[in-house]
Design a protein around this motif. Structure first.
Motif, PDB file in Angstrom:
ATOM      1  N   ARG A 118      47.177  38.025  41.127  1.00 14.97           N
ATOM      2  CA  ARG A 118      46.075  38.233  40.179  1.00 14.97           C
ATOM      3  C   ARG A 118      44.889  37.344  40.527  1.00 14.97           C
ATOM      4  O   ARG A 118      43.743  37.796  40.519  1.00 14.97           O
ATOM      5  CB  ARG A 118      46.543  37.948  38.756  1.00 14.97           C
ATOM      6  CG  ARG A 118      45.476  38.239  37.722  1.00 14.97           C
ATOM      7  CD  ARG A 118      45.955  37.874  36.318  1.00 14.97           C
ATOM      8  NE  ARG A 118      44.982  38.270  35.321  1.00 14.97           N
ATOM      9  CZ  ARG A 118      43.860  37.603  35.059  1.00 14.97           C
ATOM     10  NH1 ARG A 118      43.557  36.515  35.728  1.00 14.97           N
ATOM     11  NH2 ARG A 118      43.020  38.041  34.141  1.00 14.97           N
ATOM     12  N   SER A 119      45.146  36.085  40.853  1.00 12.59           N
ATOM     13  CA  SER A 119      44.058  35.154  41.211  1.00 12.59           C
ATOM     14  C   SER A 119      43.280  35.658  42.422  1.00 12.59           C
ATOM     15  O   SER A 119      42.043  35.645  42.427  1.00 12.59           O
ATOM     16  CB  SER A 119      44.624  33.768  41.516  1.00 12.59           C
ATOM     17  OG  SER A 119      45.242  33.227  40.385  1.00 12.59           O
ATOM     18  N   VAL A 120      43.993  36.099  43.429  1.00 15.75           N
ATOM     19  CA  VAL A 120      43.334  36.606  44.642  1.00 15.75           C
ATOM     20  C   VAL A 120      42.541  37.873  44.328  1.00 15.75           C
ATOM     21  O   VAL A 120      41.381  38.024  44.747  1.00 15.75           O
ATOM     22  CB  VAL A 120      44.369  36.861  45.761  1.00 15.75           C
ATOM     23  CG1 VAL A 120      43.745  37.624  46.918  1.00 15.75           C
ATOM     24  CG2 VAL A 120      44.954  35.548  46.231  1.00 15.75           C
ATOM     25  N   LEU A 121      43.144  38.798  43.592  1.00 14.54           N
ATOM     26  CA  LEU A 121      42.457  40.060  43.279  1.00 14.54           C
ATOM     27  C   LEU A 121      41.203  39.827  42.449  1.00 14.54           C
ATOM     28  O   LEU A 121      40.156  40.438  42.704  1.00 14.54           O
ATOM     29  CB  LEU A 121      43.408  41.026  42.563  1.00 14.54           C
ATOM     30  CG  LEU A 121      44.556  41.579  43.396  1.00 14.54           C
ATOM     31  CD1 LEU A 121      45.497  42.399  42.524  1.00 14.54           C
ATOM     32  CD2 LEU A 121      44.035  42.397  44.560  1.00 14.54           C
ATOM     33  N   VAL A 122      41.280  38.948  41.451  1.00 16.10           N
ATOM     34  CA  VAL A 122      40.115  38.656  40.606  1.00 16.10           C
ATOM     35  C   VAL A 122      39.007  38.020  41.435  1.00 16.10           C
ATOM     36  O   VAL A 122      37.831  38.402  41.330  1.00 16.10           O
ATOM     37  CB  VAL A 122      40.522  37.764  39.410  1.00 16.10           C
ATOM     38  CG1 VAL A 122      39.300  37.198  38.703  1.00 16.10           C
ATOM     39  CG2 VAL A 122      41.387  38.558  38.434  1.00 16.10           C
ATOM     40  N   ARG A 123      39.366  37.058  42.288  1.00 17.41           N
ATOM     41  CA  ARG A 123      38.355  36.403  43.134  1.00 17.41           C
ATOM     42  C   ARG A 123      37.706  37.396  44.088  1.00 17.41           C
ATOM     43  O   ARG A 123      36.481  37.427  44.233  1.00 17.41           O
ATOM     44  CB  ARG A 123      38.988  35.242  43.905  1.00 17.41           C
ATOM     45  CG  ARG A 123      37.977  34.451  44.717  1.00 17.41           C
ATOM     46  CD  ARG A 123      38.602  33.277  45.443  1.00 17.41           C
ATOM     47  NE  ARG A 123      39.532  33.711  46.473  1.00 17.41           N
ATOM     48  CZ  ARG A 123      40.841  33.499  46.459  1.00 17.41           C
ATOM     49  NH1 ARG A 123      41.407  32.840  45.468  1.00 17.41           N
ATOM     50  NH2 ARG A 123      41.611  33.931  47.448  1.00 17.41           N
ATOM     51  N   LYS A 124      38.509  38.243  44.714  1.00 17.54           N
ATOM     52  CA  LYS A 124      37.969  39.228  45.665  1.00 17.54           C
ATOM     53  C   LYS A 124      37.084  40.247  44.944  1.00 17.54           C
ATOM     54  O   LYS A 124      36.047  40.647  45.470  1.00 17.54           O
ATOM     55  CB  LYS A 124      39.109  39.958  46.390  1.00 17.54           C
ATOM     56  CG  LYS A 124      39.884  39.090  47.342  1.00 17.54           C
ATOM     57  CD  LYS A 124      39.077  38.819  48.579  1.00 17.54           C
ATOM     58  CE  LYS A 124      39.941  38.427  49.732  1.00 17.54           C
ATOM     59  NZ  LYS A 124      39.203  38.398  50.977  1.00 17.54           N
TER      60      LYS A 124
END
Length: 141
Positions: A118-124
């Motif tokens: 989730r952290s990676v997807l939100v940042r991207k």
């Protein structure tokens, strides 16, 4: 019987070993002479032993590398679609069939993996939205 290809690529983890295929001998046995090793990740092509790659061999290897990268890219996105399916199946399992012991066994690892994802997807996604906004501002000017 179909005719054999002139080259055979033995898939390896990061590429392939490349062989020239020949049946031009008295017994019509298949002979495979290794001519190169290919690293698909960095694009390196190392001739095998003293072999010097000719233009045809280099072109065949380059074509194979391009096709192989396309296949691997398709597999990557297919794996991601499967992961979405697995997440949905995991949710259904947790809700309907999992025992308390099963949940104790996997909950922390699943929560950490999902938090990381989730952290990676939100940042991207935020990065893409910012880039789109900047592109729109430049197009207006």
């Amino acid at each position: 019987m179909t005719e054999l290809p002139d080259y055979y690529f033995r898939i390896r983890e990061n590429g392939a070993a490349v062989f020239r295929v020949s049946t031009e001998n008295r017994q019509r046995r298949i002979e495979m002479d290794e001519i190169a090793v290919v690293n698909i990740r960095n694009g390196n092509v190392k001739p095998h032993g003293d072999h010097v790659l000719n233009d045809e061999e280099s072109a065949v290897i380059a074509d194979w590398m391009e096709e192989r990268r396309a296949v691997l890219a398709e597999r990557d996105i297919d794996d991601i679609h499967r992961a979405v399916d697995y997440l949905n199946l995991t949710t259904q399992w947790a809700q309907s069939r999992a025992s308390d012991e099963d949940l104790d066994d996997v909950t922390d690892r699943l929560l950490l993996a999902m938090h990381d994802l989730r952290s990676v997807l939100v940042r991207k996604k935020a990065d893409r939205l910012i880039a789109q906004s900047e592109d729109a501002k430049q197009a207006d000017n």
